[in-house]
Design a protein around this motif. Structure first.
Motif, PDB file in Angstrom:
ATOM      1  N   SER A  78      47.333  19.078  18.299  1.00 15.29           N
ATOM      2  CA  SER A  78      46.044  19.752  18.152  1.00 15.29           C
ATOM      3  C   SER A  78      44.990  18.748  17.701  1.00 15.29           C
ATOM      4  CB  SER A  78      46.161  20.879  17.126  1.00 15.29           C
ATOM      5  OG  SER A  78      46.573  20.364  15.867  1.00 15.29           O
ATOM      6  N   PRO A  79      43.724  18.997  18.033  1.00 13.26           N
ATOM      7  CA  PRO A  79      42.682  18.030  17.670  1.00 13.26           C
ATOM      8  C   PRO A  79      42.445  17.968  16.171  1.00 13.26           C
ATOM      9  CG  PRO A  79      41.722  20.002  18.659  1.00 13.26           C
ATOM     10  CD  PRO A  79      43.203  20.124  18.799  1.00 13.26           C
ATOM     11  N   GLN A  80      42.111  16.771  15.704  1.00 13.56           N
ATOM     12  CA  GLN A  80      41.727  16.542  14.326  1.00 13.56           C
ATOM     13  C   GLN A  80      40.201  16.447  14.279  1.00 13.56           C
ATOM     14  OE1 GLN A  80      43.968  16.546  11.845  1.00 13.56           O
ATOM     15  NE2 GLN A  80      45.635  16.839  13.308  1.00 13.56           N
ATOM     16  N   TYR A  81      39.567  17.451  13.666  1.00 21.56           N
ATOM     17  CA  TYR A  81      38.109  17.554  13.707  1.00 21.56           C
ATOM     18  C   TYR A  81      37.463  16.793  12.550  1.00 21.56           C
ATOM     19  CZ  TYR A  81      38.500  21.207  17.242  1.00 21.56           C
ATOM     20  OH  TYR A  81      38.775  21.900  18.400  1.00 21.56           O
ATOM     21  N   GLU A  82      36.301  16.218  12.866  1.00 20.11           N
ATOM     22  CA  GLU A  82      35.462  15.564  11.870  1.00 20.11           C
ATOM     23  C   GLU A  82      34.036  16.094  12.011  1.00 20.11           C
ATOM     24  OE1 GLU A  82      35.672  11.370  12.258  1.00 20.11           O
ATOM     25  OE2 GLU A  82      37.828  11.245  11.830  1.00 20.11           O
ATOM     26  N   GLU A  83      33.368  16.265  10.877  1.00 16.27           N
ATOM     27  CA  GLU A  83      32.017  16.818  10.897  1.00 16.27           C
ATOM     28  C   GLU A  83      31.010  15.800  11.438  1.00 16.27           C
ATOM     29  OE1 GLU A  83      30.992  18.256   7.048  1.00 16.27           O
ATOM     30  OE2 GLU A  83      32.316  20.009   7.171  1.00 16.27           O
ATOM     31  N   ARG A  84      30.128  16.282  12.316  1.00 19.19           N
ATOM     32  CA  ARG A  84      29.058  15.465  12.894  1.00 19.19           C
ATOM     33  C   ARG A  84      27.737  16.252  12.778  1.00 19.19           C
ATOM     34  NH1 ARG A  84      32.446  12.182  12.602  1.00 19.19           N
ATOM     35  NH2 ARG A  84      33.295  10.819  14.233  1.00 19.19           N
ATOM     36  N   PRO A  85      26.913  15.964  11.778  1.00 23.57           N
ATOM     37  CA  PRO A  85      25.655  16.706  11.636  1.00 23.57           C
ATOM     38  C   PRO A  85      24.644  16.309  12.699  1.00 23.57           C
ATOM     39  CG  PRO A  85      25.802  14.981   9.978  1.00 23.57           C
ATOM     40  CD  PRO A  85      27.109  14.973  10.701  1.00 23.57           C
ATOM     41  N   LEU A 134      17.657  27.620  13.760  1.00 21.00           N
ATOM     42  CA  LEU A 134      18.875  26.887  13.403  1.00 21.00           C
ATOM     43  C   LEU A 134      18.465  25.505  12.912  1.00 21.00           C
ATOM     44  CD1 LEU A 134      21.987  26.874  13.417  1.00 21.00           C
ATOM     45  CD2 LEU A 134      21.875  25.955  15.723  1.00 21.00           C
ATOM     46  N   LYS A 135      18.672  25.237  11.627  1.00 23.46           N
ATOM     47  CA  LYS A 135      18.219  23.989  11.016  1.00 23.46           C
ATOM     48  C   LYS A 135      19.410  23.120  10.642  1.00 23.46           C
ATOM     49  CE  LYS A 135      15.411  22.138   7.242  1.00 23.46           C
ATOM     50  NZ  LYS A 135      14.599  22.448   6.041  1.00 23.46           N
ATOM     51  N   ASP A 136      19.366  21.878  11.104  1.00 24.78           N
ATOM     52  CA  ASP A 136      20.389  20.863  10.792  1.00 24.78           C
ATOM     53  C   ASP A 136      21.809  21.413  10.953  1.00 24.78           C
ATOM     54  OD1 ASP A 136      18.310  19.172  10.185  1.00 24.78           O
ATOM     55  OD2 ASP A 136      18.414  19.519   8.024  1.00 24.78           O
ATOM     56  N   PRO A 137      22.190  21.856  12.147  1.00 23.13           N
ATOM     57  CA  PRO A 137      23.552  22.380  12.338  1.00 23.13           C
ATOM     58  C   PRO A 137      24.595  21.270  12.189  1.00 23.13           C
ATOM     59  CG  PRO A 137      22.454  22.140  14.444  1.00 23.13           C
ATOM     60  CD  PRO A 137      21.427  21.836  13.410  1.00 23.13           C
ATOM     61  N   VAL A 138      25.742  21.671  11.741  1.00 17.39           N
ATOM     62  CA  VAL A 138      26.859  20.744  11.560  1.00 17.39           C
ATOM     63  C   VAL A 138      27.939  21.099  12.574  1.00 17.39           C
ATOM     64  CG1 VAL A 138      28.610  19.842   9.990  1.00 17.39           C
ATOM     65  CG2 VAL A 138      26.333  20.441   9.119  1.00 17.39           C
ATOM     66  N   PHE A 139      28.180  20.176  13.506  1.00 11.97           N
ATOM     67  CA  PHE A 139      29.223  20.353  14.507  1.00 11.97           C
ATOM     68  C   PHE A 139      30.494  19.659  14.036  1.00 11.97           C
ATOM     69  CE2 PHE A 139      25.199  20.619  16.733  1.00 11.97           C
ATOM     70  CZ  PHE A 139      25.371  21.713  17.561  1.00 11.97           C
ATOM     71  N   GLU A 140      31.571  20.002  14.680  1.00 11.00           N
ATOM     72  CA  GLU A 140      32.866  19.366  14.432  1.00 11.00           C
ATOM     73  C   GLU A 140      33.385  18.805  15.748  1.00 11.00           C
ATOM     74  OE1 GLU A 140      35.053  21.659  10.853  1.00 11.00           O
ATOM     75  OE2 GLU A 140      34.698  22.879  12.632  1.00 11.00           O
ATOM     76  N   VAL A 141      33.688  17.517  15.742  1.00 12.30           N
ATOM     77  CA  VAL A 141      34.167  16.824  16.935  1.00 12.30           C
ATOM     78  C   VAL A 141      35.608  16.376  16.692  1.00 12.30           C
ATOM     79  CG1 VAL A 141      33.792  14.898  18.515  1.00 12.30           C
ATOM     80  CG2 VAL A 141      31.835  16.043  17.467  1.00 12.30           C
ATOM     81  N   GLY A 142      36.450  16.632  17.646  1.00 13.02           N
ATOM     82  CA  GLY A 142      37.847  16.229  17.533  1.00 13.02           C
ATOM     83  C   GLY A 142      38.404  15.793  18.870  1.00 13.02           C
ATOM     84  N   SER A 143      39.494  15.065  18.835  1.00 15.03           N
ATOM     85  CA  SER A 143      40.170  14.604  20.054  1.00 15.03           C
ATOM     86  C   SER A 143      41.656  14.887  19.914  1.00 15.03           C
ATOM     87  CB  SER A 143      39.930  13.113  20.281  1.00 15.03           C
ATOM     88  OG  SER A 143      40.392  12.363  19.172  1.00 15.03           O
ATOM     89  N   SER A 144      42.260  15.294  21.007  1.00 15.51           N
ATOM     90  CA  SER A 144      43.688  15.602  21.014  1.00 15.51           C
ATOM     91  C   SER A 144      44.362  14.829  22.133  1.00 15.51           C
ATOM     92  CB  SER A 144      43.907  17.106  21.205  1.00 15.51           C
ATOM     93  OG  SER A 144      43.337  17.545  22.419  1.00 15.51           O
ATOM     94  N   HIS A 145      45.646  14.561  21.934  1.00 15.87           N
ATOM     95  CA  HIS A 145      46.438  13.805  22.908  1.00 15.87           C
ATOM     96  C   HIS A 145      47.777  14.494  23.074  1.00 15.87           C
ATOM     97  CE1 HIS A 145      47.914  10.473  25.244  1.00 15.87           C
ATOM     98  NE2 HIS A 145      48.891  10.233  24.385  1.00 15.87           N
ATOM     99  N   GLY A 146      48.076  14.888  24.302  1.00 16.89           N
ATOM    100  CA  GLY A 146      49.351  15.554  24.553  1.00 16.89           C
ATOM    101  C   GLY A 146      49.363  16.959  23.954  1.00 16.89           C
ATOM    102  N   VAL A 147      50.461  17.264  23.244  1.00 17.31           N
ATOM    103  CA  VAL A 147      50.629  18.599  22.667  1.00 17.31           C
ATOM    104  C   VAL A 147      50.034  18.699  21.265  1.00 17.31           C
ATOM    105  CG1 VAL A 147      52.716  19.018  24.020  1.00 17.31           C
ATOM    106  CG2 VAL A 147      52.910  17.967  21.764  1.00 17.31           C
TER     107      VAL A 147
END
Length: 355
Positions: free
Chosen positions: A205-212, A190-203
């Motif tokens: 849904s999380p808004q994801y942003e790419e984090r390599p 697995l080379k240079d994977p790209v994760f997605e990080v998001g945060s949610s509040h209450g009801v």
């Protein structure tokens, strides 16, 4: 043989049977059924419509339904949701029996077929199911060769690291690092994977942003992943940080953010300082525009005493000076050796020898 011996033997047998029953391994619990998805038809042209239904899902879960290209069942959606017709997607809510049914318009995805109908959980459940579907008239192309996507699994407890500075107390964005350990369970690096990080509040849904993540994770190896996460300015309350990879959520971690009391203190001070400053400015303006006579009230200054150099010399006792002019209210000094008793009277008789 005593009559009570059979009874004792029966009790001992019953206790032995109960002990053996307790030591036997418990039967494995029945596994929950995997979620399934069915289509009303397997082929359709652009502008058409099909019915997507499913069962075995978690009650109350919110699902997203998409037509995706460059995908196949068992291989996932290559390229993520960028390969899907997102504008024509539909949402469905699972009922109390774990089932759902939703109509989905047939749309041409941005990538060529083979295509699938992709059903993924948004809230309440994170599973995803792909069912093969043919979009009539849409171009087709072979699936790209695997580039070592690997298969990740979380191996350690997730935690948030970092601390809030003083500026966060005044409304600055709160920042943390989500830290977790993953292992590559696949057969390819697995080379240079790209994760997605998001945060949610209450009801919401999380808004994801790419984090390599830079590096290569070999099969059977593990690595510690550190990904930054940041909230909006002034955010406070209970948040949920989520990290997903290849469309699947890997970790979720709660995050409690305190209220920025510095902002409240600033507004309270502003509510006190501004009125006080305006009052002082107003009083200064009034003091400048009012007449000078009112600004300087009359004061009676005492007459300064004459210097000793100009004091009149002492005089010998003599007659009483004449009365002061009319209107002069200053008292007249009376000499102690000249009293009314010693002054000669005009009507008194003359002394002997006077004519």
């Amino acid at each position: 043989m005593s009559p009570t011996r059979p009874a004792r033997t029966g009790v001992a047998a019953a206790l032995l049977a109960a002990l053996l029953f307790a030591l036997l391994p418990a039967a494995p619990a029945a596994a929950e059924p995997a979620p399934t998805v069915a289509l009303s038809k397997t082929e359709g042209g652009k502008g058409g419509e099909l019915t997507v239904s499913g069962s075995g899902w978690k009650a109350g879960a919110l699902l997203m339904l998409l037509v995706c290209g460059q995908s196949a069942p068992g291989k996932g959606v290559i390229g993520g949701t960028n390969s899907c017709a997102n504008t024509e997607g539909r949402a469905a809510t699972v009922d109390a029996k774990g089932a759902f049914s939703q109509k989905l318009p047939v749309a041409e995805p941005p990538k060529p077929c083979p295509c699938v109908v992709h059903v993924a959980g948004v809230t309440g459940q994170q599973d995803s199911v792909d069912v093969a579907f043919t979009v009539a008239g849409h171009p087709t192309a072979p699936l790209p060769e695997p580039t070592g996507t690997g298969r990740l699994a979380v191996l350690a407890t997730v935690r948030l690291e970092g601390s809030s500075g003083v500026l966060v107390w005044f409304g600055a964005p709160a920042r943390r690092e989500v830290v977790f350990t993953v292992g590559n369970l696949g057969q390819t690096p697995l080379k240079d994977p790209v994760f997605e990080v998001g945060s949610s509040h209450g009801v919401f849904s999380p808004q994801y942003e790419e984090r390599p993540w830079r590096g290569t994770l070999q099969p059977g190896r593990k690595a510690e992943i550190r990904l930054p996460v940041e909230l909006t300015a002034g955010a406070h309350g209970d948040y949920q940080v989520s990290v997903r990879y290849d469309g699947k959520v890997l970790v979720e971690q709660p995050w409690g953010v305190g209220r920025p009391w510095g902002v409240t203190l600033f507004w309270l001070l502003l509510a006190v300082v501004v009125p006080a400053g305006l009052f002082r400015i107003g009083m200064a303006v009034v003091d400048r525009v009012r007449p000078a006579a009112r600004r300087r009230p009359h004061r009676q200054h005492a007459q300064p005493h004459p210097p000793h150099a100009h004091r009149a010399p002492d005089r010998a006792p003599g007659p009483v000076p004449p009365a002061t002019a009319a209107g002069d209210e200053r008292p007249t000094a009376v000499l102690p050796w000249f009293t009314p008793h010693s002054a000669p009277s005009e009507n008194s008789p003359t002394t002997k020898g006077q004519s």
